[in-house]
Motif scaffolding. Sequence first.
Motif, PDB file in Angstrom:
ATOM      1  N   CYS A  66     -59.257  16.171  -8.076  1.00 38.86           N
ATOM      2  CA  CYS A  66     -58.503  17.168  -8.557  1.00 38.86           C
ATOM      3  C   CYS A  66     -58.877  17.750  -9.727  1.00 38.86           C
ATOM      4  CB  CYS A  66     -57.146  16.452  -8.468  1.00 38.86           C
ATOM      5  SG  CYS A  66     -55.839  17.402  -9.409  1.00 38.86           S
ATOM      6  N   CYS A  69     -56.105  16.411 -12.555  1.00 35.77           N
ATOM      7  CA  CYS A  69     -56.047  15.111 -12.995  1.00 35.77           C
ATOM      8  C   CYS A  69     -57.435  14.369 -12.732  1.00 35.77           C
ATOM      9  CB  CYS A  69     -55.124  14.496 -12.423  1.00 35.77           C
ATOM     10  SG  CYS A  69     -55.109  14.235 -10.702  1.00 35.77           S
ATOM     11  N   CYS A 125     -54.350  17.906  -6.209  1.00 34.41           N
ATOM     12  CA  CYS A 125     -54.014  16.785  -5.437  1.00 34.41           C
ATOM     13  C   CYS A 125     -52.680  16.986  -4.814  1.00 34.41           C
ATOM     14  CB  CYS A 125     -54.173  15.484  -6.301  1.00 34.41           C
ATOM     15  SG  CYS A 125     -53.040  15.345  -7.705  1.00 34.41           S
ATOM     16  N   CYS A 129     -49.441  18.937  -9.754  1.00 36.52           N
ATOM     17  CA  CYS A 129     -49.908  17.993 -10.501  1.00 36.52           C
ATOM     18  C   CYS A 129     -49.932  18.086 -11.790  1.00 36.52           C
ATOM     19  CB  CYS A 129     -51.518  18.117 -10.128  1.00 36.52           C
ATOM     20  SG  CYS A 129     -52.563  16.946 -11.177  1.00 36.52           S
ATOM     21  N   ASN A 141     -49.226  12.288 -13.773  1.00 40.20           N
ATOM     22  CA  ASN A 141     -48.666  11.996 -12.581  1.00 40.20           C
ATOM     23  C   ASN A 141     -47.798  10.369 -12.425  1.00 40.20           C
ATOM     24  OD1 ASN A 141     -48.937  14.735 -11.617  1.00 40.20           O
ATOM     25  ND2 ASN A 141     -51.413  13.851 -11.265  1.00 40.20           N
TER      26      ASN A 141
HETATM   27 ZN   LIG Z   1     -54.069  16.052  -9.728  1.00 36.73          ZN
END
Ligand SMILES: [Zn+2]
Length: 164
Positions: A66, A69, A125, A129, A141
């Motif tokens: 991602c 993140c 993701c 996010c 998250n």
């Molecule tokens: Zn993410």
Amino acid sequence: MYIALESLFAGGVNKLPVDCEFDFSEEELDGVFPFTTPVSVKGEIKNVVGVVTVEAEISFTLEVFCDRCAEPVKLDFNIPMVHGLVSELNEDDNDDYILIEDMKLDLLQLTLEDIFLALPSKFLCREDCKGVCTKCGANLNTDSCSCKKDIDPRLEALLGLLED
Ligand SMILES: [Zn+2]
Ligand SMILES: [Zn+2]
């Protein structure tokens, strides 16, 4: 992987099924090798009154990270492969047409090109996010970090007084 198109261009057959799987596990993308499973291409190449087109669907899964993140994420894609195919280029033909040299279509190369053109510039993701905390690196998250939000230093001083 080449598909011979003589009979299709000549009109001997008017349809060729396309059902292939490609191994792109050695294709690099942003420093990783995301094609951990085979890429499938299903559809057909057809000649309709002299106009030859390939119409197929490219299906694949990417294992990437991602962009917000940095967690690993598996993303499924289904993208269309639609192109006109010509055996010789006329002056008014444009980029929508693919020139077929020697009556052979390089399906692997075309699949790769279509995939890279269709990929988004960022992988997430999930749409919303929350990314990571810029101070402690916590994944917002799943974790709630205890870092204070950036607050005005004057307000911080005031809060300090209140805590005393
Ligand atoms: Zn993410
Ligand atoms: Zn934090």
